[in-house]
Design a protein around this motif. Structure first.
Motif, mmCIF file in Angstrom:
data_model
loop_
_atom_site.group_PDB
_atom_site.id
_atom_site.type_symbol
_atom_site.label_atom_id
_atom_site.label_comp_id
_atom_site.label_asym_id
_atom_site.label_seq_id
_atom_site.Cartn_x
_atom_site.Cartn_y
_atom_site.Cartn_z
ATOM 1 N N GLN A 142 33.954 -12.195 40.328
ATOM 2 C CA GLN A 142 33.757 -10.609 40.328
ATOM 3 C C GLN A 142 34.087 -9.877 41.272
ATOM 4 O OE1 GLN A 142 31.320 -9.800 36.888
ATOM 5 N NE2 GLN A 142 32.525 -11.501 36.746
ATOM 6 N N GLY A 143 35.321 -8.542 40.917
ATOM 7 C CA GLY A 143 35.491 -7.757 42.151
ATOM 8 C C GLY A 143 36.975 -7.463 42.082
ATOM 9 N N PRO A 144 37.346 -6.525 42.778
ATOM 10 C CA PRO A 144 38.652 -6.107 42.922
ATOM 11 C C PRO A 144 39.935 -6.847 43.073
ATOM 12 C CG PRO A 144 37.553 -4.904 44.690
ATOM 13 C CD PRO A 144 36.586 -5.746 43.912
ATOM 14 N N LYS A 145 39.578 -7.802 43.805
ATOM 15 C CA LYS A 145 40.596 -8.905 44.153
ATOM 16 C C LYS A 145 40.402 -10.224 43.273
ATOM 17 C CE LYS A 145 42.124 -6.791 48.095
ATOM 18 N NZ LYS A 145 41.907 -7.425 49.343
ATOM 19 N N ALA A 146 39.570 -10.112 42.223
ATOM 20 C CA ALA A 146 39.681 -11.202 41.489
ATOM 21 C C ALA A 146 40.697 -11.965 40.762
ATOM 22 C CB ALA A 146 38.443 -11.016 40.325
ATOM 23 N N THR A 147 41.451 -10.808 40.294
ATOM 24 C CA THR A 147 42.832 -11.420 39.553
ATOM 25 C C THR A 147 43.798 -11.826 40.610
ATOM 26 O OG1 THR A 147 42.454 -9.268 37.991
ATOM 27 C CG2 THR A 147 44.794 -10.353 38.196
ATOM 28 N N GLU A 148 43.747 -11.564 41.691
ATOM 29 C CA GLU A 148 44.935 -11.914 42.621
ATOM 30 C C GLU A 148 44.257 -13.366 42.948
ATOM 31 O OE1 GLU A 148 46.586 -10.700 47.054
ATOM 32 O OE2 GLU A 148 45.484 -9.472 46.065
ATOM 33 N N ILE A 149 42.852 -13.546 43.142
ATOM 34 C CA ILE A 149 42.542 -14.845 43.323
ATOM 35 C C ILE A 149 42.682 -15.800 42.428
ATOM 36 C CG2 ILE A 149 40.533 -16.055 44.003
ATOM 37 C CD1 ILE A 149 39.379 -13.281 45.406
ATOM 38 N N LEU A 150 42.506 -15.166 41.263
ATOM 39 C CA LEU A 150 42.456 -16.312 40.132
ATOM 40 C C LEU A 150 44.098 -16.886 39.855
ATOM 41 C CD1 LEU A 150 41.286 -17.793 37.632
ATOM 42 C CD2 LEU A 150 41.401 -15.833 36.391
ATOM 43 N N LEU A 151 45.058 -15.702 39.833
ATOM 44 C CA LEU A 151 46.120 -16.122 39.763
ATOM 45 C C LEU A 151 46.854 -16.814 40.996
ATOM 46 C CD1 LEU A 151 47.664 -12.645 38.319
ATOM 47 C CD2 LEU A 151 46.927 -14.825 37.098
ATOM 48 N N SER A 152 46.278 -16.965 41.978
ATOM 49 C CA SER A 152 46.810 -17.885 43.154
ATOM 50 C C SER A 152 46.591 -19.403 42.637
ATOM 51 C CB SER A 152 46.084 -17.605 44.287
ATOM 52 O OG SER A 152 46.122 -16.511 45.144
ATOM 53 N N LEU A 153 45.783 -19.741 41.658
ATOM 54 C CA LEU A 153 45.687 -21.052 41.377
ATOM 55 C C LEU A 153 46.639 -21.325 39.967
ATOM 56 C CD1 LEU A 153 41.648 -21.866 41.390
ATOM 57 C CD2 LEU A 153 43.559 -22.486 43.157
ATOM 58 N N CYS A 154 47.003 -20.095 39.451
ATOM 59 C CA CYS A 154 48.015 -20.461 38.183
ATOM 60 C C CYS A 154 49.292 -20.617 38.465
ATOM 61 C CB CYS A 154 47.582 -19.189 37.281
ATOM 62 S SG CYS A 154 48.070 -19.508 35.750
ATOM 63 N N ASP A 155 49.853 -21.627 37.942
ATOM 64 C CA ASP A 155 51.481 -22.006 37.993
ATOM 65 C C ASP A 155 52.094 -21.846 36.841
ATOM 66 O OD1 ASP A 155 50.152 -24.282 36.729
ATOM 67 O OD2 ASP A 155 50.640 -25.481 38.673
ATOM 68 N N ASP A 156 51.203 -21.275 35.567
ATOM 69 C CA ASP A 156 51.846 -20.995 34.361
ATOM 70 C C ASP A 156 52.220 -19.411 34.167
ATOM 71 O OD1 ASP A 156 52.440 -20.614 31.739
ATOM 72 O OD2 ASP A 156 50.797 -21.845 30.875
ATOM 73 N N PRO A 157 53.528 -19.363 34.161
ATOM 74 C CA PRO A 157 53.798 -17.899 34.344
ATOM 75 C C PRO A 157 53.347 -17.113 33.083
ATOM 76 C CG PRO A 157 55.563 -19.154 35.104
ATOM 77 C CD PRO A 157 54.637 -20.006 34.570
ATOM 78 N N ALA A 158 53.378 -17.806 31.760
ATOM 79 C CA ALA A 158 52.883 -17.117 30.511
ATOM 80 C C ALA A 158 51.490 -16.870 30.393
ATOM 81 C CB ALA A 158 53.513 -18.121 29.524
ATOM 82 N N LEU A 159 50.817 -17.869 31.028
ATOM 83 C CA LEU A 159 49.078 -17.601 31.240
ATOM 84 C C LEU A 159 48.962 -16.607 31.975
ATOM 85 C CD1 LEU A 159 46.455 -18.632 30.430
ATOM 86 C CD2 LEU A 159 46.363 -20.062 31.957
ATOM 87 N N ALA A 160 49.557 -16.403 33.393
ATOM 88 C CA ALA A 160 49.175 -15.437 34.367
ATOM 89 C C ALA A 160 49.466 -14.201 33.759
ATOM 90 C CB ALA A 160 50.386 -15.769 35.362
ATOM 91 N N ARG A 161 50.676 -13.826 32.903
ATOM 92 C CA ARG A 161 50.831 -12.717 32.156
ATOM 93 C C ARG A 161 49.566 -12.275 31.267
ATOM 94 N NH1 ARG A 161 56.226 -14.648 32.292
ATOM 95 N NH2 ARG A 161 56.113 -15.455 29.987
ATOM 96 N N LYS A 162 49.317 -13.251 30.356
ATOM 97 C CA LYS A 162 48.165 -13.099 29.663
ATOM 98 C C LYS A 162 46.768 -12.601 30.413
ATOM 99 C CE LYS A 162 49.518 -16.252 25.927
ATOM 100 N NZ LYS A 162 48.866 -17.531 25.069
ATOM 101 N N ILE A 163 46.604 -13.135 31.558
ATOM 102 C CA ILE A 163 45.266 -12.695 32.468
ATOM 103 C C ILE A 163 45.735 -11.577 32.760
ATOM 104 C CG2 ILE A 163 44.137 -13.435 34.549
ATOM 105 C CD1 ILE A 163 44.972 -16.322 33.968
ATOM 106 N N LYS A 164 46.918 -11.187 33.503
ATOM 107 C CA LYS A 164 47.014 -9.799 33.990
ATOM 108 C C LYS A 164 46.822 -8.565 32.926
ATOM 109 C CE LYS A 164 50.745 -10.950 36.385
ATOM 110 N NZ LYS A 164 51.987 -10.856 37.001
ATOM 111 N N ALA A 165 47.049 -9.026 31.689
ATOM 112 C CA ALA A 165 46.996 -8.161 30.526
ATOM 113 C C ALA A 165 45.589 -7.926 29.742
ATOM 114 C CB ALA A 165 48.244 -8.378 29.540
#
Length: 561
Positions: free
Chosen positions: A319-342
């Motif tokens: 939880q928190g304003p940096k949560a997306t950036e932290i979660l995406l730091s572990l994600c190496d799937d570009p398609a899933l990363a786009r889904k998370i950001k959206a």
């Protein structure tokens, strides 16, 4: 073309099956394509007239009456029900729809309408005209007693908490960290300014599946799950027939006929017992019709049970304003990363973040809009916890305990079971300020009638308040709230430190005192247990007790952009 003497109707629409199941007396949900059944229709709330129903598809039915005059009355009645502008005995409710109703040429294979025993399914939770029939075999009321001296449990993250210096306390039947080596204020501010990682793996995680799972969940939950698309979630409640709260929870739609439910840890066993008892038709769900029960059971699973193998899930909030950036730091799937950001608020997706198979929802209990709950296999939770803390350290991520979870949710105006819900004051969703989550347009859900009765005369509500000065003693749940004249008008339910260093809490007060800016005062009496010390005289120099001033805030904070 249809003739003027047609006695057969065609009813079609995306919601026609549920519409007819409410409008007709028979068990419409039991029909497969091509099946017929006798039924009846209570036109204008009069006694049911016999009819014959045939399901052509899930979206189209034929309904035959004995004569054209009755059929024409049925066209008008069913059309009015679909439009939602007719009173069928409940001014709040409407039937699902819309549907299209029209007279057609009679079908030769639709049987003659006959009123038989199977034309009425008296135990259906709801149908128009149900008050004209009865079954008489009353089901017992649900009862639940918490087991005495149950052994404390540990989550798979327990060792990680100890290694981080977590101060362990009992909570919800588990040994959980209340805070770590940092202060509660530091953990609170990490959530507001960077991110906080919480252990919610003690929370209950169930799933419900089956062809009729929407009907089941719409019976036991106050919100309308049919409004959820796949990949959406919402907040809701379980009520008993008397309107009292069993629990509050989140419901996630994973598939067309597949939902996940996340419940409070302290209520896990009770919720599980209730849902299964209702699903099996073993307990009363309607005090006015104590024989009513679920017609079509669903599959219920406890996803913390090891028997479900790779499908097991526990909850880890980030939880928190940096949560997306932290979660995406572990994600190496570009398609899933786009889904998370959206992901919109309350949206969810699934996929592999690094080596972790996750269900990812944009939800949380802290008031943060950038917030995720990560549903991971319990055996993988320690590795995910460690991986997130490692990549998040440079971004300000901190592990957060129960105290920070309580302070952030209190600041956000979110209820806690036993405090702003249920508890000693038997608070319900309306009292808590969440009455809009009870969708009264549903003709039936467990506790609906009692909720409406109470809501129509409700005179109290939960508010947020903040102490006017820093450094005063913290009010506890049960402490009295006073008006300007010193009259006790309410009760504190929760209080914690806020982001600006003030004590901020929630309290139950009269509705007329709930407006933002209302001045109140509070005696901090240790949960109402300490006595107020009054001097023996009022001579010069004597000290009379003075409550500390507080101010009512908006029910919820102004939303962050």
């Amino acid at each position: 073309a249809p003739t003027a003497v047609s006695h057969t109707l065609q009813i079609r629409g995306d919601e026609v099956t549920n519409f007819l199941n409410y409008a007709l007396s028979s068990d419409v949900l039991a029909l497969a394509d091509g099946d017929t059944q006798p039924t009846s229709l209570a036109i204008d709330n009069q006694s049911g007239v016999p009819a014959a129903l045939k399901r052509l598809t899930a979206n189209r039915y034929h309904l035959r009456f004995a004569d054209a005059a009755t059929a024409q009355k049925a066209v008008t009645w069913l059309s009015d029900l679909s439009d939602g502008y007719v009173n069928f005995g409940d001014l709040y409710a409407k039937l699902p729809g819309a549907v299209v109703v029209q007279a057609i040429q009679p079908e030769v294979d639709l049987p003659e309408p006959v009123m038989t025993e199977t034309a009425v399914s008296p135990t259906k939770p709801f149908f128009i005209g149900h008050n004209q029939v009865s079954n008489g075999a009353a089901l017992p009321a649900f009862s639940w007693s918490e087991p005495a001296d149950a052994p404390m449990k540990r989550t798979t993250l327990y060792d990680a908490h100890v290694a981080l210096g977590g101060r362990i306390v009992p909570f919800g039947g588990y040994e959980m960290p209340v805070r770590y080596e940092t202060s509660v204020v530091e953990e609170h501010m990490a959530v507001r300014e960077a991110a906080g990682l919480f252990d919610a793996t003690h929370m209950g995680v169930f799933d419900a599946q089956g062809e009729h799972v929407v009907e089941f969940l719409n019976t036991v939950l106050v919100n309308d799950v049919s409004a959820l698309n796949v990949g959406q979630s919402h907040y809701t409640y379980l009520l008993l027939p008397d309107g009292s709260v069993i629990d509050d929870l989140l419901v996630y739609r994973l598939g067309t006929h597949h939902f996940m439910l996340v419940v409070n840890a302290s209520n896990n066993d009770k919720d599980w017992a209730w849902l299964n008892a209702v699903n099996k038709g073993e307990v009363m769900i309607d005090a006015a019709r104590p024989y009513a029960k679920i017609q079509h059971p669903v599959q219920l699973r406890d996803l913390r049970d090891p028997q479900y193998g790779a499908e097991c899930r526990v909850d880890m909030p980030l939880q928190g304003p940096k949560a997306t950036e932290i979660l995406l730091s572990l994600c190496d799937d570009p398609a899933l990363a786009r889904k998370i950001k959206a992901l919109p608020w309350a949206g969810l997706t699934q996929g592999k973040v690094g080596s972790f198979d996750l269900i990812i929802s944009r939800t949380g209990y802290t008031g943060e809009r950038v917030a995720y709950e990560l549903f991971v296999h319990p055996d993988k939770a320690p590795d995910l916890w460690a991986a997130l803390l490692e990549v998040g350290e440079s971004l300000g991520l901190k592990p957060c305990g129960l105290a920070a979870r309580d302070s952030t949710r209190t600041e956000a105006g979110l209820p806690l079971y036993g405090h702003e819900l249920a508890g000693p004051m038997n608070l319900n969703p309306g009292d808590a300020g969440f009455g809009s989550y009870a969708k009264l347009w549903k003709p039936f859900f467990v506790g609906r009638a009692a909720f409406i009765t109470r809501e129509e005369k409700r005179d109290r509500v939960v508010v947020r308040f903040r102490m006017n000065e820093k450094g005063v003693r913290r009010p506890d749940g049960g402490d009295p709230v006073l008006d300007r004249r010193g009259k006790v008008v309410g009760t504190v339910t929760s209080c914690a430190i806020d982001s600006e260093g003030y004590l901020l809490g929630q309290a139950v007060v009269p509705v007329e005192m709930s407006a933002e800016g209302t001045a109140v005062a509070i005696y901090q009496l240790g949960g109402g247990q300490r006595s107020i010390r009054v001097p023996d005289s009022v001579a010069v120099g004597a000290k009379l007790p003075i409550p500390d001033a507080a101010t009512v805030l908006t029910r919820f904070p102004v939303r962050k952009k």
